[in-house]
Design a protein around this motif. Sequence first.
Motif, PDB file in Angstrom:
ATOM      1  N   ARG A 299       9.030  55.168 -98.976  1.00  0.00           N
ATOM      2  CA  ARG A 299      10.000  54.077 -99.068  1.00  0.00           C
ATOM      3  C   ARG A 299       9.653  52.919 -98.140  1.00  0.00           C
ATOM      4  O   ARG A 299      10.168  51.816 -98.299  1.00  0.00           O
ATOM      5  CB  ARG A 299      11.396  54.609 -98.740  1.00  0.00           C
ATOM      6  CG  ARG A 299      11.927  55.586 -99.794  1.00  0.00           C
ATOM      7  CD  ARG A 299      13.226  56.215 -99.371  1.00  0.00           C
ATOM      8  NE  ARG A 299      13.695  57.191-100.365  1.00  0.00           N
ATOM      9  CZ  ARG A 299      14.710  58.019-100.181  1.00  0.00           C
ATOM     10  NH1 ARG A 299      15.360  58.009 -99.026  1.00  0.00           N
ATOM     11  NH2 ARG A 299      15.063  58.862-101.133  1.00  0.00           N
ATOM     12  N   ASN A 300       8.808  53.190 -97.145  1.00  0.00           N
ATOM     13  CA  ASN A 300       8.312  52.121 -96.279  1.00  0.00           C
ATOM     14  C   ASN A 300       7.193  51.400 -97.021  1.00  0.00           C
ATOM     15  O   ASN A 300       6.064  51.872 -97.094  1.00  0.00           O
ATOM     16  CB  ASN A 300       7.794  52.716 -94.965  1.00  0.00           C
ATOM     17  CG  ASN A 300       7.371  51.657 -93.966  1.00  0.00           C
ATOM     18  OD1 ASN A 300       7.149  50.504 -94.320  1.00  0.00           O
ATOM     19  ND2 ASN A 300       7.268  52.048 -92.704  1.00  0.00           N
ATOM     20  N   HIS A 301       7.514  50.236 -97.598  1.00  0.00           N
ATOM     21  CA  HIS A 301       6.564  49.554 -98.471  1.00  0.00           C
ATOM     22  C   HIS A 301       5.341  49.026 -97.727  1.00  0.00           C
ATOM     23  O   HIS A 301       4.324  48.726 -98.351  1.00  0.00           O
ATOM     24  CB  HIS A 301       7.266  48.420 -99.220  1.00  0.00           C
ATOM     25  CG  HIS A 301       8.371  48.889-100.122  1.00  0.00           C
ATOM     26  ND1 HIS A 301       8.127  49.669-101.226  1.00  0.00           N
ATOM     27  CD2 HIS A 301       9.708  48.731-100.072  1.00  0.00           C
ATOM     28  CE1 HIS A 301       9.282  49.958-101.838  1.00  0.00           C
ATOM     29  NE2 HIS A 301      10.253  49.393-101.149  1.00  0.00           N
ATOM     30  N   LYS A 302       5.428  48.909 -96.422  1.00  0.00           N
ATOM     31  CA  LYS A 302       4.267  48.450 -95.652  1.00  0.00           C
ATOM     32  C   LYS A 302       3.230  49.551 -95.513  1.00  0.00           C
ATOM     33  O   LYS A 302       2.046  49.271 -95.327  1.00  0.00           O
ATOM     34  CB  LYS A 302       4.716  47.976 -94.270  1.00  0.00           C
ATOM     35  CG  LYS A 302       5.589  46.727 -94.300  1.00  0.00           C
ATOM     36  CD  LYS A 302       5.961  46.284 -92.899  1.00  0.00           C
ATOM     37  CE  LYS A 302       6.826  45.022 -92.937  1.00  0.00           C
ATOM     38  NZ  LYS A 302       7.214  44.581 -91.573  1.00  0.00           N
ATOM     39  N   LEU A 303       3.669  50.800 -95.588  1.00  0.00           N
ATOM     40  CA  LEU A 303       2.759  51.932 -95.417  1.00  0.00           C
ATOM     41  C   LEU A 303       2.567  52.755 -96.689  1.00  0.00           C
ATOM     42  O   LEU A 303       1.784  53.706 -96.692  1.00  0.00           O
ATOM     43  CB  LEU A 303       3.273  52.862 -94.307  1.00  0.00           C
ATOM     44  CG  LEU A 303       3.294  52.294 -92.886  1.00  0.00           C
ATOM     45  CD1 LEU A 303       3.953  53.278 -91.939  1.00  0.00           C
ATOM     46  CD2 LEU A 303       1.886  51.978 -92.412  1.00  0.00           C
ATOM     47  N   ALA A 304       3.292  52.408 -97.751  1.00  0.00           N
ATOM     48  CA  ALA A 304       3.292  53.244 -98.957  1.00  0.00           C
ATOM     49  C   ALA A 304       1.888  53.402 -99.538  1.00  0.00           C
ATOM     50  O   ALA A 304       1.475  54.515 -99.904  1.00  0.00           O
ATOM     51  CB  ALA A 304       4.231  52.654-100.002  1.00  0.00           C
ATOM     52  N   ARG A 305       1.132  52.324 -99.622  1.00  0.00           N
ATOM     53  CA  ARG A 305      -0.220  52.393-100.216  1.00  0.00           C
ATOM     54  C   ARG A 305      -1.146  53.255 -99.359  1.00  0.00           C
ATOM     55  O   ARG A 305      -1.902  54.081 -99.878  1.00  0.00           O
ATOM     56  CB  ARG A 305      -0.791  50.984-100.361  1.00  0.00           C
ATOM     57  CG  ARG A 305      -2.127  50.946-101.097  1.00  0.00           C
ATOM     58  CD  ARG A 305      -2.659  49.527-101.171  1.00  0.00           C
ATOM     59  NE  ARG A 305      -3.923  49.472-101.877  1.00  0.00           N
ATOM     60  CZ  ARG A 305      -4.077  49.319-103.175  1.00  0.00           C
ATOM     61  NH1 ARG A 305      -2.987  49.232-103.940  1.00  0.00           N
ATOM     62  NH2 ARG A 305      -5.248  49.268-103.734  1.00  0.00           N
ATOM     63  N   ALA A 306      -1.063  53.081 -98.038  1.00  0.00           N
ATOM     64  CA  ALA A 306      -1.921  53.859 -97.147  1.00  0.00           C
ATOM     65  C   ALA A 306      -1.554  55.340 -97.183  1.00  0.00           C
ATOM     66  O   ALA A 306      -2.432  56.212 -97.178  1.00  0.00           O
ATOM     67  CB  ALA A 306      -1.807  53.326 -95.716  1.00  0.00           C
ATOM     68  N   ILE A 307      -0.259  55.634 -97.254  1.00  0.00           N
ATOM     69  CA  ILE A 307       0.188  57.033 -97.296  1.00  0.00           C
ATOM     70  C   ILE A 307      -0.243  57.687 -98.606  1.00  0.00           C
ATOM     71  O   ILE A 307      -0.702  58.837 -98.622  1.00  0.00           O
ATOM     72  CB  ILE A 307       1.717  57.101 -97.131  1.00  0.00           C
ATOM     73  CG1 ILE A 307       2.107  56.707 -95.692  1.00  0.00           C
ATOM     74  CG2 ILE A 307       2.238  58.494 -97.441  1.00  0.00           C
ATOM     75  CD1 ILE A 307       3.600  56.571 -95.478  1.00  0.00           C
TER      76      ILE A 307
END
Length: 391
Positions: A299-307
């Motif tokens: 749900r944290n869109h700043k980290l979603a791609r990296a996660i």
Amino acid sequence: MPLKGLKVRIYPNKKQKLFIQCNFGYTRFVWNQMLAMLIERHKNNPDAPFLNAYALNNLLPALKKEYPWLKEAESTSLQITNHDLVEAFKKFFKQKHGFPKFKSKKFLKQSYQCKCVNQNIRQAATNSIQLPKLGMLRFRSGKPIPGTVKSVTIRKTFTGNYDAVLLVEDENQVFTKTGNTIGLDFGVSDLLIGSDEQKIPSIRFDKKLSKKLHHWEKRLARRRLQAQKAIAWDRHNHVLQPRQLANFKNVQKAKLMVAKVHEKIAHQRQNYLHQITTKLVKNYDRIVIEDLKTKNMMRNHKLARAIANQAWREIRRMLTYKCAWYGKEFVVVNPYKTSQICSNCGHDDGKHGLGVREWTCPQCTTHHDRDVNAAKNILTLGLGQALVKEL
């Protein structure tokens, strides 16, 4: 003897490709016919008992008489289709999964499965494999195929490659005991952080191929827009058979290239994870990891791609079956407050922001690396769980 899955790349000729494509259609047709029959049967008589796979298989001869071209299909693949349909209904009734859906030929993933009968699936030579109704095919695999094969699943990827997934009987190879134990903390900048302070780096394969992916995604978007304008022109001028998007070769070429780049990224990531997990299972007798709720973290869109790129769930899946294969112990623990509690004295220092990567315990003055401290706490919890099981 345990069953294992072995995926090999096969290289069928034109005739074999045609049969594979036809068999995709045969199994899809039987699935849709049986599903429609079961739905109609329930509507007409809701109290009628549900048919099992054996009863559905008894309907296949009548279906082949009505549709003679079904006789060309690999017979066991139709039986397995009925079995899969019954299992889908069981999951719907018992586990509240989604209701079985009708299959479409436009679905990107195409596959069918068939059983091994009278050694019709076997490795005939170093690089040749015999498959039912397909004959000899060239294949490529990292290891030889074991003698006992139970079934095979033929798959076609969107990029046009063909895979054969073999279900084989193979003895488990037990790695030598090392007496080592490790706790693992998942991270973003580092993929895995061990309680022994080793860090396994993350490799962003998506970033390595980002330029090539952007190159073809941009061309796909442009070519699709031009094709849609041409289709709209046909309809405006009342053309009897307006063109479809599949008729534009430049659109299909760009679409294929985008799929190939994504497939290469997935294969590189899969290979990297296999190397890491196999090395961990070889070097440690007990591996403890945290049970992360990735859906909440995404749900944290700043980290979603990296996660998403880290594939933590895939690491957990690989460690689960590899530890079972090679005689090692695998433990999963709740990660609650593992990054807040001091691994030296047990003091709870409260929640730290994601920007805080190091902190000092105010009680015992021990300086901690946030991730290493979490890994040590995970190991402590795992040892506690293992001790409880032994008692």
